[in-house]
Design a protein around this motif. Structure first.
Motif, mmCIF file in Angstrom:
data_model
loop_
_atom_site.group_PDB
_atom_site.id
_atom_site.type_symbol
_atom_site.label_atom_id
_atom_site.label_comp_id
_atom_site.label_asym_id
_atom_site.label_seq_id
_atom_site.Cartn_x
_atom_site.Cartn_y
_atom_site.Cartn_z
ATOM 1 N N LEU A 118 -15.638 4.932 2.254
ATOM 2 C CA LEU A 118 -14.921 4.135 2.389
ATOM 3 C C LEU A 118 -14.836 3.127 1.220
ATOM 4 N N LYS A 119 -13.777 2.875 0.467
ATOM 5 C CA LYS A 119 -13.762 2.059 -0.604
ATOM 6 C C LYS A 119 -13.957 0.595 -0.101
ATOM 7 N N GLN B 207 -7.785 3.943 1.382
ATOM 8 C CA GLN B 207 -8.980 3.401 1.487
ATOM 9 C C GLN B 207 -10.313 4.229 1.453
ATOM 10 N N SER C 182 -19.144 -0.484 -0.611
ATOM 11 C CA SER C 182 -18.678 0.783 0.153
ATOM 12 C C SER C 182 -19.590 1.175 1.311
ATOM 13 N N LEU D 192 -13.706 -2.948 1.139
ATOM 14 C CA LEU D 192 -12.447 -3.359 2.056
ATOM 15 C C LEU D 192 -12.318 -4.894 1.678
ATOM 16 N N ASP E 169 0.748 -1.272 0.043
ATOM 17 C CA ASP E 169 -0.021 -0.196 0.049
ATOM 18 C C ASP E 169 0.921 1.051 0.016
#
Length: 298
Positions: free
Chosen positions: A254-255, A74, A160, A257, A3
């Motif tokens: 939030l994208k 994220q 999301s 997870l 990341d």
């Protein structure tokens, strides 16, 4: 590529463009200094131009490095569109959903507490998470940290989450109180006032902090909503119908997870001032500290 490498790879083209621009600027500055006939003034000007360029490029690298170790990859960027909607449009949609969600008989409204399953009433590629609100709690009583264990309610892969952290809502439809507006203009003023009281905001995703959380403040325009039969803000004997409102606060999209268990820890506090709730001393700070545990399915 991990990341951190991904984040650095994303920002390096911008840094290189800044450095290339800096080189051109420095060359022009030196040439102009030479046209001035040389001497100490020309040298000083060229040195100042060089220092300005170096400082600018250094700031760009520092900002990139600060985000490299964060969880911002994220989170959908504040001014980006998600599913063709802006953050402001998603926040309006969130509040319309909250106000349309019955407070009972099977589950409480999510603003009351976090026992309601996160999957209840959700659909589509984005689910909403609402923080239990200070509106429903005695402000004179300290608010203890809360653990919201939603791990038994599996979130589908690719979903999301709109994370509503600390925020405010004002409407002319509300029963009399500090958040109740009497005009459309008041809705904006009241929402802004209480959002301005938010301090010490933080968000971590799996123990990795989100940088620059305060950059995710979203102020909506006035919007319309329909109140549920058992409206979370209303009195039991009233049927409230349709109203207008303004919301303000901090929201993160939030994208999706990865599959598995995740912990989202967030919080902050409302630091109230004299006059916020009428005459007399303001109530103590209302502290929010939420640990949200979720499971993402395969």
């Amino acid at each position: 590529m991990n990341d951190t490498d991904h984040d650095l790879a994303a920002v390096m083209p911008r840094v290189m463009r800044a450095l290339r621009t800096s080189t051109i600027t420095t060359t022009i500055a030196v040439a102009l200094a030479g046209c001035g006939g040389g001497g100490t003034d020309g040298t000083a000007n060229a040195a100042a131009a060089n220092n300005a360029v170096i400082n600018s490029a250094g700031a760009a690298v520092s900002n990139s490095a600060a985000h490299a170790g964060s969880a911002n990859h994220q989170v959908v960027p504040r001014y980006a569109r998600f599913e063709r909607k802006t953050y402001r449009q998603w926040v309006v949609s969130f509040w319309q959903w909250v106000n349309m969600t019955d407070n009972g008989p099977f589950f409480p409204n999510p603003l009351i507490n976090c026992t309601r399953p996160i999957s209840a009433g959700q659909s589509g590629n984005l689910w909403y998470w609402a923080t239990p609100s200070s509106y429903f709690h005695a402000l004179s009583v300290p608010n203890a940290p809360q653990t919201c264990d939603q791990s038994a309610n599996v979130i589908p892969a690719g979903t999301s989450i709109l994370l509503a952290t600390l925020d405010t809502f004002s409407s002319t439809l509300l029963p009399p109180g500090a958040y109740t507006a009497t005009t459309a203009a008041d809705e904006r003023v009241i929402a802004d006032r209480f959002a301005d009281r938010i301090q010490d905001l933080f968000v971590t995703i799996d123990n990795v902090p989100v940088a620059d959380v305060t950059a995710y403040r979203v102020r909506t325009d006035q919007f319309t909503f329909k109140a549920a039969l058992r409206w979370v803000f209303g009195l039991p004997e009233h049927n409230y119908g349709t109203g207008t409102a303004v919301a303000d606060g901090y929201y993160l999209i939030l994208k999706p997870l990865p599959t598995g268990s995740h912990t989202i820890h967030y919080g902050g506090r409302f630091h109230y001032l004299a006059g916020d709730f009428g005459p007399g001393a303001p109530p103590p700070d209302y502290v929010v500290d939420i640990t949200l545990m979720i499971t993402v399915g395969p």
